[in-house]
Design a protein around this motif. Structure first.
Motif, PDB file in Angstrom:
ATOM      1  N   THR B 193     -11.594  -0.081   2.680  1.00 14.32           N
ATOM      2  CA  THR B 193     -10.304   0.618   2.685  1.00 14.32           C
ATOM      3  C   THR B 193      -9.170  -0.399   2.818  1.00 14.32           C
ATOM      4  O   THR B 193      -9.294  -1.394   3.552  1.00 14.32           O
ATOM      5  CB  THR B 193     -10.240   1.575   3.888  1.00 14.32           C
ATOM      6  OG1 THR B 193     -11.439   2.336   3.930  1.00 14.32           O
ATOM      7  CG2 THR B 193      -9.033   2.502   3.790  1.00 14.32           C
ATOM      8  N   GLY B 417      -6.337   3.105  -2.449  1.00 16.84           N
ATOM      9  CA  GLY B 417      -6.712   2.368  -1.235  1.00 16.84           C
ATOM     10  C   GLY B 417      -8.069   2.729  -0.657  1.00 16.84           C
ATOM     11  O   GLY B 417      -8.415   2.314   0.439  1.00 16.84           O
ATOM     12  N   LEU B 418      -8.866   3.499  -1.410  1.00 18.16           N
ATOM     13  CA  LEU B 418     -10.136   3.980  -0.849  1.00 18.16           C
ATOM     14  C   LEU B 418     -11.235   2.911  -0.903  1.00 18.16           C
ATOM     15  O   LEU B 418     -11.228   2.042  -1.783  1.00 18.16           O
ATOM     16  CB  LEU B 418     -10.605   5.220  -1.617  1.00 18.16           C
ATOM     17  CG  LEU B 418      -9.669   6.426  -1.566  1.00 18.16           C
ATOM     18  CD1 LEU B 418     -10.310   7.625  -2.236  1.00 18.16           C
ATOM     19  CD2 LEU B 418      -9.308   6.762  -0.122  1.00 18.16           C
ATOM     20  N   PRO B 441     -11.070   7.386   3.299  1.00 16.03           N
ATOM     21  CA  PRO B 441     -10.474   6.243   3.990  1.00 16.03           C
ATOM     22  C   PRO B 441     -11.248   5.877   5.263  1.00 16.03           C
ATOM     23  O   PRO B 441     -11.585   6.759   6.062  1.00 16.03           O
ATOM     24  CB  PRO B 441      -9.062   6.728   4.346  1.00 16.03           C
ATOM     25  CG  PRO B 441      -8.790   7.839   3.416  1.00 16.03           C
ATOM     26  CD  PRO B 441     -10.108   8.478   3.101  1.00 16.03           C
ATOM     27  N   PHE B 442     -11.543   4.629   5.415  1.00 17.98           N
ATOM     28  CA  PHE B 442     -12.209   4.050   6.582  1.00 17.98           C
ATOM     29  C   PHE B 442     -13.632   4.583   6.788  1.00 17.98           C
ATOM     30  O   PHE B 442     -14.219   4.361   7.834  1.00 17.98           O
ATOM     31  CB  PHE B 442     -11.353   4.239   7.850  1.00 17.98           C
ATOM     32  CG  PHE B 442     -10.012   3.592   7.702  1.00 17.98           C
ATOM     33  CD1 PHE B 442      -9.882   2.211   7.748  1.00 17.98           C
ATOM     34  CD2 PHE B 442      -8.869   4.346   7.455  1.00 17.98           C
ATOM     35  CE1 PHE B 442      -8.654   1.594   7.557  1.00 17.98           C
ATOM     36  CE2 PHE B 442      -7.639   3.741   7.267  1.00 17.98           C
ATOM     37  CZ  PHE B 442      -7.532   2.365   7.318  1.00 17.98           C
TER      38      PHE B 442
END
Lengths: 60, 473
Positions: B193, B417-418, B441-442
């Motif tokens: 991420t 942003g993944l 994400p994360f």
């Protein structure tokens, strides 16, 4: 290439661009214009704000 | 103990466990890698610089520490490579460019500092394309076929890992430059991420899209490395304060019941039939392992190319502007890269902001696509490694510039942003094909678990490329 008509483009760069430089730039811009036009043509919702970087908020 | 010549093909996790158990010494591992680099890298050009003396010195110190009963960490004595845009104290970092030919960092990149703390031994810097954008000199060769390209700016890292020259190499990814070489060279590539891994000390390309991450032969190795390099870093303004999980803890839990979405749009259009066939089979393999596949829709996906183009061009030019203004430095850029940067001057602010609005719209649609699924799966690329002399390829009967084609399936995950992972999933005409897994994400843990389960169910990652020296003739 008629440099005088492109002089403002060269000035915009902020440093000297030769006729050859401008020809290369024109070639690159030509190769990406279709994608930029597609971006411009998109009808996005009026309330859609830009995100300048990844944000986790939309996912929370 | 395995014969020495086998070590470069073992996983990082295996090698680390063997060092810890005293079954192999850091010096032996380092020597084997250096000897292999010496023997085959003249045919690949995966490394732009190798400091054998320093590597052996560090390996001897690691060996002494082991003998004294002291372990630095999970990478104690493990030889690795770093892309030439990671700052290394006292070792030149050139960003693949003559503009930075004499650049000597005075501080380590945070990622390299963390890898060193964990005990890693630096073999050298891997070859990258100029400013992560242009071509590389001499061109890096794909270990599976030295006439072919190993894939964009982290190509040296991908080739080095695929050819057994090191156990892991770090890359960077703005539009796919970790996952593309991973896919083309038949190795694992992980882009976590945005904000998960510090970019401090990694020379910037596009601030809002840049990611740092590992290339390795096994998903387990990528999970191990991520656990070491992830986490908040005050030196990186984009670094996220999100707790770092134990990526190895759930790695072996399999994919039974995992819901994997397969996007309907974009990823199956304009793809080589042989690549689509291999990736479809990989999806069946995941299903056979217990995953539940479902189709999802992301309508904006095919229209997002303009967004990354204007974002990247404007950002790269903004960073390089001060060098472009200096005539002696300007002359050191290759004409192709210089022209791209000049063109970046002409990106309008209105287009740039429209691009960022599209990022938001795309993110909203991707988030909706994740409703009811744990991960997404797509091909990593629409094509296999292309001939180094080719600038265009035919996909679905349509000519397309290779650089345009190769990032179509990877850049959306930079815009959003993944986390995204490329795993080797088979071969088409003896060339590797990659499966891309994308997470929330994360939630790197889920895609690492899926990737590991896939590697446990298949054996593609155990195949070795032909001897590059014999192939090069």
């Amino acid at each position: 290439m008629r440099l005088p008509s492109l002089a403002p483009v060269a000035d915009l760069a902020g440093y000297p661009l030769s006729v050859a430089d401008l020809a290369e730039v024109a070639s690159i811009l030509e190769s990406i214009m279709e994608d930029i036009e597609a971006l411009r043509a998109l009808d996005l919702a009026d309330d859609l704000e830009p995100i300048l970087s990844f944000r986790v908020e939309p996912w929370v | 103990m395995a014969p020495s010549l086998e070590w470069p093909w073992r996983s990082l996790a295996d090698a680390a466990a063997a060092v810890k158990a005293g079954a192999v010494s850091p010096v032996e591992l380092t020597r084997v890698c250096l000897e292999r680099i010496e023997r085959v890298d003249h045919a690949l050009h995966a490394f732009v610089s190798v400091d054998a003396e320093r590597a052996l010195q560090d390996a001897r110190r690691a060996e002494r520490e082991i003998q004294a009963g002291r372990s630095r960490g999970p990478l104690h004595g493990i030889p690795v490579g770093l892309k030439d845009n990671y700052d290394t104290l006292g070792v030149a970092t050139r960003n693949g460019s003559r503009v930075f030919a004499d650049r000597m960092p005075t501080e380590d990149a945070t990622v390299w500092a963390r890898l060193q703390e964990a005990g890693a031994v630096l073999l050298g810097k891997t070859t990258m394309s100029e400013a992560a954008w242009g071509v590389d000199f001499p061109p890096v060769r794909n270990p599976w076929d030295v006439r072919r390209n190993p894939g964009l700016s982290s190509g040296g890292s991908g080739a080095a890992v695929a050819a057994g020259l090191c156990f892991m190499a770090m890359g960077s990814d703005t539009g796919g430059s970790i996952r593309i070489p991973a896919g083309l060279s038949g190795v694992v590539g992980l882009k976590a991420t945005y904000g998960r891994v510090s970019r401090a000390g990694v020379m910037p390309h596009t601030w809002s899209l840049d990611h740092a991450g590992p290339l390795s032969r096994r998903v387990e190795d990528a999970a191990l490395v991520l656990g070491l390099i992830a986490g908040h870093d005050p030196r990186d303004s984009a670094s996220a304060s999100v707790p770092v999980g134990d990526y190895l803890a759930d790695l072996k839990k399999g994919v039974r019941g995992m819901r994997i979405g397969v996007p309907r749009e974009h990823f199956w259009d304009r793809i080589e039939g042989r690549v689509a066939t291999v990736v479809r089979q990989a999806l069946h393999d995941l299903e056979a392992a217990g995953a539940k596949l479902t189709e999802v829709s992301i309508p904006h996906m095919p229209t997002a190319l303009g967004a990354i183009l204007v974002t990247e061009m404007a950002s790269v030019t903004a960073w390089h502007d001060k060098y472009l203004k200096q005539p002696e430095r300007r002359a050191k850029y290759t004409p192709e890269v210089r022209a791209l940067m000049d063109a970046g001057k002409l990106i309008f602010a209105t287009d740039f902001l429209k691009a960022q609005r599209l990022r938001r719209a795309l993110t909203d649609q991707v988030r909706a696509a994740f409703d009811g699924v744990d991960a997404l799966a797509t091909p990593t690329l629409p094509l296999c490694a292309w001939d180094i002399s080719e600038s265009h390829v035919q996909i679905d009967g349509q000519p397309e510039h290779v650089l345009h084609a190769c990032w179509r399936f990877t850049y959306p995950w930079n815009l959003t942003g993944l986390p995204a992972l490329s795993v080797p999933c088979g071969f088409a005409a003896e060339l590797p094909v990659g499966l891309q897994l994308v997470g929330r994400p994360f939630d790197e843990a889920t895609i690492l678990r899926a990737g590991h389960a896939y590697q446990e169910a298949t054996r593609w990652h155990e195949r070795r490329p032909p001897d590059p020296v014999a192939r090069a003739g």
